[in-house]
Scaffold this active site. Sequence first.
Site, PDB file in Angstrom:
ATOM      1  N   GLU A   1       0.822  -1.206   0.000  1.00  6.63           N
ATOM      2  CA  GLU A   1       0.000   0.000   0.000  1.00  6.63           C
ATOM      3  C   GLU A   1       0.861   1.264   0.000  1.00  6.63           C
ATOM      4  O   GLU A   1       1.795   1.404   0.802  1.00  6.63           O
ATOM      5  CB  GLU A   1      -0.908  -0.010   1.236  1.00  6.63           C
ATOM      6  CG  GLU A   1      -1.854   1.164   1.333  1.00  6.63           C
ATOM      7  CD  GLU A   1      -2.718   1.118   2.586  1.00  6.63           C
ATOM      8  OE1 GLU A   1      -3.768   1.776   2.612  1.00  6.63           O
ATOM      9  OE2 GLU A   1      -2.338   0.417   3.557  1.00  6.63           O
TER      10      GLU A   1
ATOM     11  N   LYS B   1      -9.793   2.056  -2.627  1.00  2.00           N
ATOM     12  CA  LYS B   1     -10.072   1.545  -1.281  1.00  2.00           C
ATOM     13  C   LYS B   1     -11.390   2.107  -0.760  1.00  2.00           C
ATOM     14  O   LYS B   1     -11.626   3.318  -0.803  1.00  2.00           O
ATOM     15  CB  LYS B   1      -8.921   1.926  -0.356  1.00  2.00           C
ATOM     16  CG  LYS B   1      -8.999   1.350   1.054  1.00  2.00           C
ATOM     17  CD  LYS B   1      -7.726   1.719   1.815  1.00  2.00           C
ATOM     18  CE  LYS B   1      -7.714   1.153   3.219  1.00  2.00           C
ATOM     19  NZ  LYS B   1      -6.451   1.523   3.922  1.00  2.00           N
TER      20      LYS B   1
ATOM     21  N   CYS C   1      -5.569  -3.113   2.258  1.00  2.00           N
ATOM     22  CA  CYS C   1      -5.410  -3.033   3.711  1.00  2.00           C
ATOM     23  C   CYS C   1      -6.724  -3.236   4.467  1.00  2.00           C
ATOM     24  O   CYS C   1      -7.252  -4.335   4.523  1.00  2.00           O
ATOM     25  CB  CYS C   1      -4.720  -1.722   4.084  1.00  2.00           C
ATOM     26  SG  CYS C   1      -3.767  -1.820   5.628  1.00  2.00           S
TER      27      CYS C   1
END
Length: 268
Positions: A40, A111, A148
Amino acid sequence: MRIAGIQISAGPDIERNIQRAVEMAEVAAEKEAGIICYPELFLTPWFLEREDKSLLSLPQDASSNTFTHFCDVSMSTKTVLIVPFFESADGKYFNSAAVIDSGKLLGTYRKIHLPDLPQYREGFYFSAGDNGFPVFETSQGKIGVQICWDNLFPEGARVLALKGAELVLAPTAAALNTHSLWERAIAANAFTNNMFIFRVNRVGKEDGITFYGRSFCVDPWGEMVSELAGSKDAIVLADIDPKEREEAVETWGFLKRRRPGEYGDLVK
């Protein structure tokens, strides 16, 4: 199929970060990896521990010169690259990952779940992802991305499984002493959706936060199929057989025996 996760630390020199990342991708390709994933936000030092408007100069769009380097190495090695980055698009900023196949940008995943935690002030910088849960049809198979914190919300992995993803790449930037929690969460998502998941974590110590690495790949039975990496820059390799997903799906039948009509409370 061989997959590579590239654990890499980030310094203040972004061009140097790109150069090292490209060199490591070339090495992974030499080791016959067909899919290569980075952690990330690996292009820049970690900036999410503070709220600083001056850092809003960092975002890039997916057509920027930065991606020329990754498109070139993807084309020359005929590999699929997953390249997380700070994206600027449509007047908004996103925590994103570009998917590049043999030099061609297939699209980005943005995300969706943004933490607001000490050292992870994502809500200040990013908007929540607005392009859903895409499955990318690549030369190496159908893949999805969960960045994540997304991996700690099981709905995303389930959507990707229902859409036919064989493999989910999970770029992360986890610190603190959370590696055992991540191993359990990733293994659970892989098993309950009968898919491969490769978690690729950041490494290095930056301004008091230490990213511990320990990247790994889990198979559709929830078992680890790579060596558990350490805490240094590394190329982590996993050999997977997509037929295992078919066998696991047939054996367990989780996706076939769902009862969507009973799940209305999930979206209230």
